[in-house]
Design a protein around this motif. Sequence first.
Motif, short mmCIF file in Angstrom:
data_model
loop_
_atom_site.label_atom_id
_atom_site.label_comp_id
_atom_site.label_asym_id
_atom_site.label_seq_id
_atom_site.Cartn_x
_atom_site.Cartn_y
_atom_site.Cartn_z
N HIS A 193 27.85 40.33 -46.91
CA HIS A 193 26.61 40.80 -47.56
C HIS A 193 26.15 39.93 -48.72
N LYS A 194 26.95 38.96 -49.13
CA LYS A 194 26.48 38.03 -50.16
C LYS A 194 26.16 36.68 -49.51
N LEU A 195 27.12 36.21 -48.70
CA LEU A 195 26.91 34.89 -48.11
C LEU A 195 26.30 34.94 -46.71
N GLY A 196 26.38 36.11 -46.04
CA GLY A 196 25.88 36.19 -44.65
C GLY A 196 26.71 35.34 -43.71
N ARG A 197 28.01 35.26 -43.98
CA ARG A 197 28.91 34.41 -43.16
C ARG A 197 30.04 35.25 -42.58
N ASP A 198 31.01 34.57 -41.95
CA ASP A 198 32.18 35.29 -41.43
C ASP A 198 33.46 34.59 -41.91
N ARG A 199 34.60 35.20 -41.55
CA ARG A 199 35.87 34.67 -42.05
C ARG A 199 36.12 33.23 -41.60
N ALA A 200 35.72 32.92 -40.34
CA ALA A 200 35.97 31.56 -39.82
C ALA A 200 35.22 30.54 -40.68
N TRP A 201 34.00 30.90 -41.10
CA TRP A 201 33.21 29.98 -41.93
C TRP A 201 33.93 29.75 -43.28
N ILE A 202 34.50 30.82 -43.82
CA ILE A 202 35.20 30.68 -45.11
C ILE A 202 36.37 29.69 -44.96
#
Length: 373
Positions: free
Chosen positions: A106-115
């Motif tokens: 909800h802040k970055l609009g990403r998923d764990r894989a992206w992190i």
Amino acid sequence: MNPQSITINDTTLRDGEQTAGVAFNRDEKIAIASALAMAGVPEMEIGIPAMGAEEQEIIAAIAQLNLPSKLMVWGRMRDDDLEAARSCGVDLVNLSIPVSDIQIRHKLGRDRAWILATVAHFVSKAKDKGLDVCVGGEDASRADIDFVMQVVETAQQAGARRFRFADTMGILDPFATYQRIQQLAVNFDLEIEMHAHDDLGLATANTLAAACAGASHVNTTVNGLGERAGNAAFEETVMGLHYLYKTRTGIDVSQFPAISQLVATASGRPIAPQKSIVGETVFTHEAGIHVDGFLKNKLNYQGIDPKQLGREHKIVLGKHSGSHAVIRSYEELGIFLDTGEATTLLSSIRDHVTRNKRTPNSTELRHFYGALA
Ligand SMILES: CC(=O)SCCNC(=O)CCNC(=O)[C@H](O)C(C)(C)COP(=O)(O)OP(=O)(O)OC[C@H]1O[C@@H](n2cnc3c(N)ncnc32)[C@H](O)[C@@H]1OP(=O)(O)O
Ligand SMILES: O=C(O)CCC(=O)C(=O)O
């Protein structure tokens, strides 16, 4: 486990300055950094280069002082933040990335894989630029600990020297903190830094718990400044480590009153009288039973010796005084009372404090005595 030694990374000049409404100017930042360095603080996080040219110039000016402290700056995992950090000439960059699902989605609009991919990419990139890297795990306390472990593994493999475990929202207690930090400390070789917030009034306790659980570094701020309710107070954390665990920090606690005052003035946030360690009244005794015990032997009511902080115990008269204290205080004015006179004077003292909300001074005490006859 009592920590033998721990490295204080003071973030007064980064998270401390994030206190709503606080803004240090160049001279204030330099004065605070210098005072902390002279007191033996081994590391400081001194700002956010991504904020722009002025902040970068101040950070670079502090770096050029060649203080005997390692300097860290804060940045996001972005090329522009990394380049801004590199340009400042500091030793260490904290590259921050949210690790909780709520912030990832909800802040970055990403998923764990992206992190995970971003951590690997930016740690390597920062290393290639010659920077030492701490990966700042924002919101780690609300994150799935198994995912935090994956982030730390990725950071370690990419060459990060440290992982910062941030209790961003200040929602942990010391038991949960201990568990999580221990899990990281036993499974990884890289340094673990605890970053605690005080939303539940537990930042110092959580920081000490992290130290006991194997954290190598802990963040502090002078007077507990920082985002919302603030961070773990520098003076409380260091005194806690020294007093409770005999931990070595290399920090000279006699500098605390001066540093605390310097930061209070520069921040425009006065120190509450009862603020632990540095508050005006924390070595002041009024209650009759305490004062009687203290006068018989100060160890009856001394936990921390104020002398190590360059401070003294003080006895005052007030609503809760007993006759021993009244007799003793008047003796210091050259007036020798019997117990009956002391009891009568106590009524005047109580009345004075109730009306004025402060202890009487020597002129007022003499006046009460004069009115006895
Ligand atoms: C928990 C903490 O204390 S983290 C430290 C936070 N400190 C501060 O924010 C104080 C200083 N901040 C600032 O001066 C400004 O916010 C700046 C210069 C960093 C950024 O300013 P701006 O570019 O105008 O962006 P703004 O602050 O409004 O929004 C933050 C942006 O960073 C993104 N972001 C936040 N954290 C990260 C991260 N760790 N990695 C990458 N991007 C991130 C946000 O998603 C948002 O990007 P978007 O525009 O694509 O949605
Ligand atoms: O990611 C980090 O470096 C921690 C930032 C911070 O101040 C926090 O999460 O409270």
